[in-house]
Design a protein around this motif. Structure first.
Motif, short mmCIF file in Angstrom:
data_model
loop_
_atom_site.label_atom_id
_atom_site.label_comp_id
_atom_site.label_asym_id
_atom_site.label_seq_id
_atom_site.Cartn_x
_atom_site.Cartn_y
_atom_site.Cartn_z
N ALA A 67 7.83 5.17 -4.17
CA ALA A 67 6.85 4.16 -3.75
C ALA A 67 6.98 3.86 -2.27
O ALA A 67 5.98 3.62 -1.58
CB ALA A 67 7.03 2.89 -4.58
N ALA A 68 8.21 3.89 -1.76
CA ALA A 68 8.42 3.59 -0.34
C ALA A 68 7.72 4.61 0.55
O ALA A 68 7.23 4.27 1.63
CB ALA A 68 9.91 3.54 -0.03
N THR A 69 7.66 5.87 0.11
CA THR A 69 6.98 6.90 0.89
C THR A 69 5.48 6.64 0.95
O THR A 69 4.85 6.79 2.00
CB THR A 69 7.25 8.29 0.27
N LEU A 70 4.91 6.24 -0.17
CA LEU A 70 3.47 5.94 -0.19
C LEU A 70 3.15 4.74 0.69
O LEU A 70 2.14 4.73 1.40
CB LEU A 70 3.02 5.69 -1.62
N ARG A 71 4.00 3.74 0.66
CA ARG A 71 3.77 2.57 1.52
C ARG A 71 3.92 2.95 3.00
O ARG A 71 3.17 2.47 3.85
CB ARG A 71 4.73 1.44 1.15
N GLU A 72 4.88 3.81 3.27
CA GLU A 72 5.05 4.28 4.66
C GLU A 72 3.82 5.04 5.12
O GLU A 72 3.37 4.90 6.27
CB GLU A 72 6.29 5.16 4.76
N LEU A 73 3.24 5.85 4.24
CA LEU A 73 2.04 6.59 4.59
C LEU A 73 0.88 5.64 4.86
O LEU A 73 0.13 5.81 5.84
CB LEU A 73 1.68 7.57 3.49
N ALA A 74 0.71 4.64 4.00
CA ALA A 74 -0.36 3.65 4.20
C ALA A 74 -0.19 2.96 5.54
O ALA A 74 -1.17 2.74 6.28
CB ALA A 74 -0.36 2.64 3.06
N ASP A 75 1.03 2.62 5.90
CA ASP A 75 1.28 1.96 7.19
C ASP A 75 0.99 2.91 8.35
O ASP A 75 0.41 2.50 9.36
CB ASP A 75 2.74 1.48 7.26
N ALA A 76 1.39 4.17 8.22
CA ALA A 76 1.23 5.13 9.31
C ALA A 76 -0.24 5.41 9.60
O ALA A 76 -0.61 5.73 10.75
CB ALA A 76 1.94 6.44 8.97
N GLY A 107 -6.39 8.28 -11.55
CA GLY A 107 -5.22 9.12 -11.36
C GLY A 107 -4.55 9.09 -10.01
O GLY A 107 -3.65 9.90 -9.74
N TYR A 108 -4.92 8.17 -9.14
CA TYR A 108 -4.36 8.22 -7.78
C TYR A 108 -2.99 7.56 -7.71
O TYR A 108 -2.61 6.74 -8.55
CB TYR A 108 -5.32 7.55 -6.79
N LEU A 109 -2.26 7.93 -6.66
CA LEU A 109 -1.00 7.28 -6.29
C LEU A 109 -1.21 6.25 -5.19
O LEU A 109 -0.49 5.25 -5.13
CB LEU A 109 0.01 8.33 -5.80
N LEU A 110 -2.17 6.52 -4.32
CA LEU A 110 -2.52 5.61 -3.23
C LEU A 110 -4.01 5.71 -2.98
O LEU A 110 -4.55 6.82 -2.87
CB LEU A 110 -1.75 5.97 -1.95
N ASP A 111 -4.65 4.57 -2.89
CA ASP A 111 -6.06 4.50 -2.49
C ASP A 111 -6.10 3.60 -1.26
O ASP A 111 -5.89 2.38 -1.37
CB ASP A 111 -6.91 3.93 -3.62
N LEU A 112 -6.35 4.21 -0.10
CA LEU A 112 -6.28 3.49 1.18
C LEU A 112 -7.66 3.42 1.80
O LEU A 112 -8.31 4.44 2.01
CB LEU A 112 -5.32 4.22 2.12
N ASN A 113 -8.11 2.21 2.10
CA ASN A 113 -9.30 1.98 2.91
C ASN A 113 -8.87 1.23 4.16
O ASN A 113 -8.20 0.19 4.07
CB ASN A 113 -10.34 1.13 2.16
#
Length: 266
Positions: A67-76, A107-113
């Motif tokens: 989960a930390a990797t996905l949050r890092e990606l959203a932040d980046a 089915g997503y792991l991250l949905d970023l807008n």
């Protein structure tokens, strides 16, 4: 990192540097888990309009990652850290194994807008939310997605099955029929695209789909042509369209979709 320059030549010049940096940052965060980055939506269908369209991207990862990797990606990739030159970025991360199999699930792991004209959103759990957006996007990706990193899009993303796709199209038409949060021109043009897909099995750019539907639905031709004129303007300068006519057209779209689904046995 394996990114080829050729795919970036197939996307509009205004977003090439942004997409290249997005791929670079995604690879930096995900590392060897990253299996693909695919441009979808208007970029894939050749209908991107700068100042109006979003940048739509699908990311495939082995894992799922922590989960930390996905949050890092959203932040980046947040607009405040990587300004999006388009109206906004809509990015979805899927497990690679999930995306390779036809599915009607979100089915997503991250949905970023994120972006100047999008409400910020970073969601990590699809449970309880609508799935139709993701099913349609994966269908477009399988058909015409532009692989910015990794293998060709059809090798990464399966086409949804007919029953799941018809269910998604019906849900999309209902959503645009309600209208909340959507520009009127986009509601009309998405309806046109849904009709053409149900008739032909192909996703077309919105303006091309509008031309086909206007040719067969004379009653709604003035409305469709007005929607195209509005779509060619920036979001902030979109033209008002008559609400009752928009609702009437989308009711007609629902009927046409239902006819096609019945004929297909879906």
């Amino acid at each position: 990192m394996g990114t080829e320059t050729e795919p970036f030549r197939t996307v509009p010049a205004e977003v090439r540097p942004y997409l290249a940096e997005l791929v670079r940052r995604t690879h930096a965060v995900c590392g060897p888990r990253l299996t693909g980055v695919v441009a979808v939506g208007s970029l894939a269908l050749g209908d991107y309009r700068h100042g109006r369209s979003d940048v739509d991207v699908t990311v495939l990862v082995a894992g799922p990652p922590p989960a930390a990797t996905l949050r890092e990606l959203a932040d980046a990739l947040d607009h405040r850290r990587l300004p999006c030159p388009a109206a906004g970025l809509e990015l979805v991360v899927y497990p690679a194994d999930f995306a390779r199999v036809p599915s009607g699930e979100a089915g997503y792991l991250l949905d970023l807008n994120t972006g100047a004209h999008l409400p910020g959103r970073a969601a990590f759990d699809p449970a309880g939310g609508p799935s139709f957006w993701y099913v349609i996007d994966r269908s477009v990706a399988h058909q015409d997605g532009i692989a910015l990193y990794g293998p060709p899009a059809p090798e990464l993303i399966a086409a949804p099955g007919p029953a799941d796709l018809y269910a998604a199209v019906r849900a999309s038409v209902r959503e645009h029929g309600d209208g909340e949060g959507h520009l009127a021109d986009n509601r009309v043009l998405n309806g046109c695209r849904s009709v053409v897909h149900c008739r032909t099995g192909r996703w077309l750019a919105k303006r091309a789909a509008a031309g086909q539907v206007a040719a067969t639905e004379a009653e709604f031709r003035p409305l469709i042509e007005a929607a195209v004129r509005s779509f060619e303007r920036p979001r902030a300068a979109a033209l008002p369209l008559p609400g009752p006519q928009v609702r009437s057209f989308l009711a007609r779209v629902r009927a046409l979709v239902d006819e096609s689904a019945a004929a297909a046995g879906a």
